[in-house]
Design a protein around this motif. Structure first.
Motif, PDB file in Angstrom:
ATOM      1  N   TYR A  95      -1.478  10.915  -4.759  1.00  0.00           N
ATOM      2  CA  TYR A  95      -1.572   9.767  -3.864  1.00  0.00           C
ATOM      3  C   TYR A  95      -0.468   9.763  -2.819  1.00  0.00           C
ATOM      4  O   TYR A  95      -0.684   9.350  -1.681  1.00  0.00           O
ATOM      5  CB  TYR A  95      -1.625   8.460  -4.666  1.00  0.00           C
ATOM      6  N   GLU A 125       0.802  -1.232   0.000  1.00  0.00           N
ATOM      7  CA  GLU A 125       0.000   0.000   0.000  1.00  0.00           C
ATOM      8  C   GLU A 125       0.830   1.275   0.000  1.00  0.00           C
ATOM      9  O   GLU A 125       0.294   2.355  -0.048  1.00  0.00           O
ATOM     10  CB  GLU A 125      -0.988   0.034   1.174  1.00  0.00           C
ATOM     11  N   ASP A 126       2.117   1.141   0.071  1.00  0.00           N
ATOM     12  CA  ASP A 126       2.953   2.318  -0.061  1.00  0.00           C
ATOM     13  C   ASP A 126       2.969   2.825  -1.501  1.00  0.00           C
ATOM     14  O   ASP A 126       3.342   3.945  -1.770  1.00  0.00           O
ATOM     15  CB  ASP A 126       4.379   2.032   0.393  1.00  0.00           C
ATOM     16  N   GLN A 133      -1.240   9.916   1.209  1.00  0.00           N
ATOM     17  CA  GLN A 133      -0.622   9.016   2.172  1.00  0.00           C
ATOM     18  C   GLN A 133      -0.043   9.799   3.357  1.00  0.00           C
ATOM     19  O   GLN A 133      -0.196   9.408   4.518  1.00  0.00           O
ATOM     20  CB  GLN A 133       0.483   8.245   1.464  1.00  0.00           C
ATOM     21  N   PRO A 165       1.533   4.363  -4.772  1.00  0.00           N
ATOM     22  CA  PRO A 165       0.397   5.226  -5.114  1.00  0.00           C
ATOM     23  C   PRO A 165      -0.712   4.477  -5.833  1.00  0.00           C
ATOM     24  O   PRO A 165      -1.890   4.717  -5.570  1.00  0.00           O
ATOM     25  CB  PRO A 165       1.022   6.269  -6.026  1.00  0.00           C
ATOM     26  N   ILE A 218      -3.187   3.048  -3.455  1.00  0.00           N
ATOM     27  CA  ILE A 218      -4.102   4.013  -2.842  1.00  0.00           C
ATOM     28  C   ILE A 218      -5.187   4.399  -3.841  1.00  0.00           C
ATOM     29  O   ILE A 218      -6.349   4.560  -3.488  1.00  0.00           O
ATOM     30  CB  ILE A 218      -3.337   5.274  -2.389  1.00  0.00           C
ATOM     31  N   GLN A 219      -4.746   4.483  -5.088  1.00  0.00           N
ATOM     32  CA  GLN A 219      -5.719   4.813  -6.125  1.00  0.00           C
ATOM     33  C   GLN A 219      -6.824   3.768  -6.169  1.00  0.00           C
ATOM     34  O   GLN A 219      -8.002   4.087  -6.263  1.00  0.00           O
ATOM     35  CB  GLN A 219      -5.016   4.899  -7.479  1.00  0.00           C
ATOM     36  N   GLU A 275      -9.116   4.235  -3.284  1.00  0.00           N
ATOM     37  CA  GLU A 275     -10.013   5.376  -3.492  1.00  0.00           C
ATOM     38  C   GLU A 275     -11.105   5.030  -4.499  1.00  0.00           C
ATOM     39  O   GLU A 275     -12.280   5.359  -4.287  1.00  0.00           O
ATOM     40  CB  GLU A 275      -9.228   6.605  -3.961  1.00  0.00           C
ATOM     41  N   ASP A 276     -10.712   4.370  -5.556  1.00  0.00           N
ATOM     42  CA  ASP A 276     -11.704   3.985  -6.563  1.00  0.00           C
ATOM     43  C   ASP A 276     -12.738   3.042  -5.963  1.00  0.00           C
ATOM     44  O   ASP A 276     -13.930   3.146  -6.246  1.00  0.00           O
ATOM     45  CB  ASP A 276     -11.014   3.312  -7.758  1.00  0.00           C
ATOM     46  N   THR A 299       0.026  10.593  -9.344  1.00  0.00           N
ATOM     47  CA  THR A 299       0.993   9.939  -8.476  1.00  0.00           C
ATOM     48  C   THR A 299       1.328  10.835  -7.295  1.00  0.00           C
ATOM     49  O   THR A 299       1.362  10.404  -6.147  1.00  0.00           O
ATOM     50  CB  THR A 299       2.278   9.627  -9.264  1.00  0.00           C
TER      51      THR A 299
END
Lengths: 377, 191
Positions: free
Chosen positions: B173, A3-4, B177, A6, A9-10, A13-14, B170
């Motif tokens: 995100y 999860e580090d 974080q 990006p 995370i996208q 979020e989606d 990018t």
């Protein structure tokens, strides 16, 4: 951990904003089941996104509420001042207004003989931009003007005409009833074309149009009522009218607008009668300046005991304030002769046990600048 | 509260819920004097009265967004009760609580959980604000533009000088974080 990245995370979020198609979602949910730590991550982001969303909602709502507040307390004076032709040389005008013809004659005789004169405050144009220094210089100059005028007055009892088309006076008024009644001096508002009261509250300026609904020239008192449709009411008055007469030597204070900012003055009752034994007024030892007229005189407990009217020119630190019982009498007769909403004065002072700065903090919202516009004079 | 009164209140609340700004304005103007009066007479200043009042309107607004919310008193009473709770808290934070509060209106005494709930919104807002502040640039601008001002990624990429939307994404995100870390640093501490 994954999860580090990006990209991860996208995906979260989606997923949370339901932007994944069915297959993607199913795949993601499968991942969630296998990786409990991912589930925690998703939960955290959910809280974070919720937080961002409510942050944004709150910001918008606050801005909206702030605009309601501004609208509620908006200033209406601006449109008026722009029409007012300001006196060009920013100088100080002093004209003499009278208590009564008798007093005038007495005063003029006195000035010729022993340079004593009573100078009723605030019949002066207060020029806001003026620096304090020039304020005092011009003040001196204008006293001479008053002397000349008084000599002239003694002859023809008429106030000289001024060529300026519109004049603007400033003084002080204070609230006497939360539903929009204020008190000031009669000499402040007589001959007025229009009257406004203004104050600054947390950097926003309040301004209301008022009308003079009661005049008592003998005691130099006037009652004003706010006619502005935007006016909703003041908070409950923190002071009350004191029944018994003030004692010699009592500590008293006043708040007023001798300049654009509120000025506090304190002193004591130095005599129970005023100028030349005038029993309508107290003599007080508070330094006052033009613009102090109409200011409330309060005792140490914050009870109203008088209304500042004027000062003695030849005597240092001697000012006068009309005793509050005369205001009480005026309010009573006003109440009898009108069908307007009643004047409501609290039975007790809310500020009697507070320290002075706290008292002032509560009082300051009830003291206003009076602006008088006069096109005739 | 009589039935017709109740009905009227519900209608009004519904209008506000649906974002009717006229109804909200009326609510704002009608209820300000009584709450300002309360705060001013309990050692508050004008600014504090305004803050507390606006906060109670926000609490009310947030409450009614939840369809399950049941109004069991007049809106006016609700606002006053929330305001007085908020004011108690501020007084105690400032150590100005003198032990005696004068009330001027009817009020509902909230349970501890409800009271907690009243303060929660404001606290979360502060946390988010702090986190957004600590995050630094360009993150602050990017996140605010995207999540608060609702700009598109393309607009943001242009504004911040990224070569493409993907680069901006990018970056976004990465920022998110960091924001999460900062936000939860305080959040978990308080929970």
């Amino acid at each position: 951990m994954k999860e580090d990245k990006p990209i991860f995370i996208q995906q979260i979020e989606d997923y949370l904003s339901q932007n994944l198609d069915e297959i993607q979602r199913a795949a993601f949910e499968q991942q969630l089941e296998v990786h409990p730590e991912l589930q925690k991550e998703v939960d955290d982001y959910r809280v974070l996104f919720d937080g961002l969303e409510s942050y944004q909602r709150r910001k918008n709502l606050s801005a909206q509420l702030e605009s309601f507040h501004q609208e509620m307390t908006k200033t209406t004076i601006l449109s008026v001042t722009s029409q007012v032709a300001k006196p060009q040389p920013r100088q100080f005008f002093l004209t003499l207004k009278k208590y009564s013809p008798n007093l005038l004659v007495a005063a003029s005789v006195a000035i010729l003989a022993i340079f004593t004169t009573i100078w009723v405050l605030d019949d002066s144009v207060r020029s806001i931009e003026q620096k304090q220094k020039s304020y005092f210089l011009s003040l001196r100059r204008d006293i001479n003007k008053v002397k000349q005028k008084q000599e002239k007055l003694a002859k023809d009892q008429k106030i000289s005409q001024d060529p300026k088309p519109v004049r603007e006076y400033g003084a002080t008024a204070f609230v006497i009833s939360s539903n929009g009644y204020l008190v000031t001096n009669y000499h402040v508002v007589k001959d007025a074309d229009s009257i406004y009261v203004e104050s600054t509250k947390d950097k926003t300026s309040l301004s209301f149009k008022v009308e003079n609904i009661y005049s008592d020239p003998a005691k130099d008192l006037a009652v004003l009522r706010i006619t502005d449709p935007d006016f909703i009411g003041f908070a409950e008055l923190p002071y009350t009218i004191r029944g018994e007469e003030a004692n010699l030597g009592e500590d008293v204070f006043t708040l007023a607008y001798p300049r654009q900012e509120m000025v506090y003055g304190e002193g004591s009752i130095s005599a129970q009668s005023g100028y030349r034994g005038d029993t309508l007024t107290y003599q007080i030892s508070i330094p006052v300046n033009p613009g102090n007229s109409g200011g409330p005189l309060l005792d140490a407990q914050g009870n109203l005991i008088g209304i500042v009217v004027g000062k003695h020119l030849a005597m240092d630190g001697a000012a006068f304030a009309v005793k509050v019982k005369h205001l009480k009498a005026d309010l009573d007769s006003l109440a009898l002769n009108t069908d307007m909403p009643p004047i409501l004065i609290p039975k007790s002072s809310h500020i009697q046990f507070l320290k002075r700065p706290e008292q002032i903090d509560l009082l300051k919202d009830f003291v206003f600048v009076v602006r008088v516009y006069n096109g005739k004079e | 509260m009589s039935e017709s009164e109740y009905h009227f209140e519900l209608k009004w609340v519904e209008q506000i819920r649906q974002g009717d700004s006229g109804a909200l304005k009326k609510l704002y103007k009608d209820n300000y004097p009584s709450i300002a009066h309360f705060v001013l007479n309990n050692s508050g200043t004008d600014t504090e009265a305004k803050d507390v009042y606006q906060e109670s309107i926000i609490v009310f607004y947030e409450k009614i967004q939840n369809p399950a919310f049941q109004l069991n008193c007049l809106v006016k009473t609700f606002l006053y009760s929330v305001a007085r709770r908020l004011w108690f808290k501020r007084l105690s934070e400032k150590n100005r609580y003198v032990g005696k509060i004068t009330d001027y209106e009817d009020f509902v005494d909230f349970s501890e959980a409800e009271t907690e709930n009243i303060h929660e919104g404001e606290e979360r807002f502060r946390q988010m604000e702090q986190a957004l502040e600590q995050i630094g640039e360009p993150c602050q601008t990017i996140l605010k533009d995207f999540y608060i001002h609702k700009h598109s990624m393309q607009e943001i990429a242009e504004k911040m000088g990224y070569t493409g939307t993907d680069n901006a994404k990018t970056q976004k995100y990465k920022c998110l974080q960091r924001l999460k870390k900062l936000f939860f640093k305080d959040y978990s501490f308080k929970a």
